[in-house]
Design an enzyme around this catalytic site. Structure first.
Site, PDB file in Angstrom:
ATOM      1  N   LEU A 184      36.402  43.711  36.547  1.00  0.00           N
ATOM      2  CA  LEU A 184      36.300  42.285  36.819  1.00  0.00           C
ATOM      3  C   LEU A 184      37.700  41.704  36.766  1.00  0.00           C
ATOM      4  CD1 LEU A 184      33.295  41.026  34.623  1.00  0.00           C
ATOM      5  CD2 LEU A 184      33.398  41.056  37.111  1.00  0.00           C
ATOM      6  N   ASP A 185      37.987  40.699  37.589  1.00  0.00           N
ATOM      7  CA  ASP A 185      39.338  40.143  37.511  1.00  0.00           C
ATOM      8  C   ASP A 185      39.497  39.341  36.223  1.00  0.00           C
ATOM      9  OD1 ASP A 185      38.650  37.384  37.881  1.00  0.00           O
ATOM     10  OD2 ASP A 185      38.596  37.667  40.043  1.00  0.00           O
ATOM     11  N   LYS A 186      40.733  39.001  35.923  1.00  0.00           N
ATOM     12  CA  LYS A 186      41.078  38.392  34.633  1.00  0.00           C
ATOM     13  C   LYS A 186      40.258  37.142  34.342  1.00  0.00           C
ATOM     14  CE  LYS A 186      44.989  36.339  32.131  1.00  0.00           C
ATOM     15  NZ  LYS A 186      46.439  36.064  32.147  1.00  0.00           N
TER      16      LYS A 186
END
Length: 239
Positions: free
Chosen positions: A105-107
């Site tokens: 998952l992105d930040k």
């Protein structure tokens, strides 16, 4: 050897830093055991979860580990980073060896992250041909256009990559909240798809990967081991 099978003599030669001829001598002398049984065949196929011992002393062999984590927004989905906090810092160090992330998952996104030391399991879930569904709750800046439902279902063409996305399911839960189910993971795909409607994504939260749902009892930053049924259910998706 991680995630792959190989010959017993080759693995032992690398691990013990001795010639394969010396490994074959150890095998012939009955000094090597595999999962508790004495073995002598140098061409036995083994992997990182096989318990190998020399004279009764364990040389190597991991127990398979399967975890779910409720990732908070602002934490990197990475095993290490010199400057920023990663999901690994939310887990006990004893679990770190060999652990890797199954679908990042992105930040700025939150929700379900799976981690394991079993590369064959993770690769089976993430291989493009598996089309494992992933479910997200998406919060938008503006009300969702009703025509977005059909646009997601038909797929969208992105000329930069010259690809058309696979059909995606969009369910509008509230004027600015939707559930989106994808069977692929293009770069910032959901943000780019809503970008076609000039509707910025405010929050992205993953609820489910395959048959594995984020445990509602886990607060952000908390984790638990997957149960045997969850591990098996994930395998069923790609069989």
């Amino acid at each position: 050897m991680r995630g792959k099978r190989g010959r017993l003599d080759r693995l032992l030669a690398v691990h013990l830093q001795i010639p394969r001829k010396s490994v074959r001598a150890l095998l012939a002398e009955g000094r090597i055991s595999l999962d508790g049984d004495t073995v002598s065949a140098p061409d036995l196929q083994v992997d990182e979860f096989c318990k190998l011992a020399l004279d009764g002393e364990l040389l190597l062999g991991w127990d398979p580990v399967y975890l779910m984590l409720h990732k908070p927004a602002g934490i990197l989905s990475a095993t290490s980073d010199a400057e920023q906090a990663t999901v690994m810092q939310l887990l006990p160090e004893a679990l770190h060896p060999g652990l890797h992330i199954v679908g990042r998952l992105d930040k700025h996104s939150s929700g379900l992250v799976l981690l394991t030391n079993d590369s064959r399991w993770s690769e089976s879930l993430m291989q493009p041909d598996a089309h494992v569904p992933k479910l997200y709750r998406v919060t938008l800046a503006n009300p969702i256009a009703p025509e977005a439902v059909q646009a997601f279902a038909e797929g969208m063409y992105f000329d930069f990559e010259d690809i058309t996305t696979r059909p995606a399911r969009l369910v509008i839960e509230a004027p600015r909240v939707a559930l989106v189910e994808l069977t692929e993971g293009r770069y910032h795909q959901i943000k780019r798809m809503f970008g076609r409607f000039r509707n910025p994504v405010v929050a992205l939260h993953r609820l489910k990967v395959g048959n594995i749902s984020l445990d509602a009892s886990l607060a952000p930053g908390q984790w638990r081991h997957l149960g045997a049924a969850e591990v098996a259910d994930a395998r069923k998706i790609v069989e």
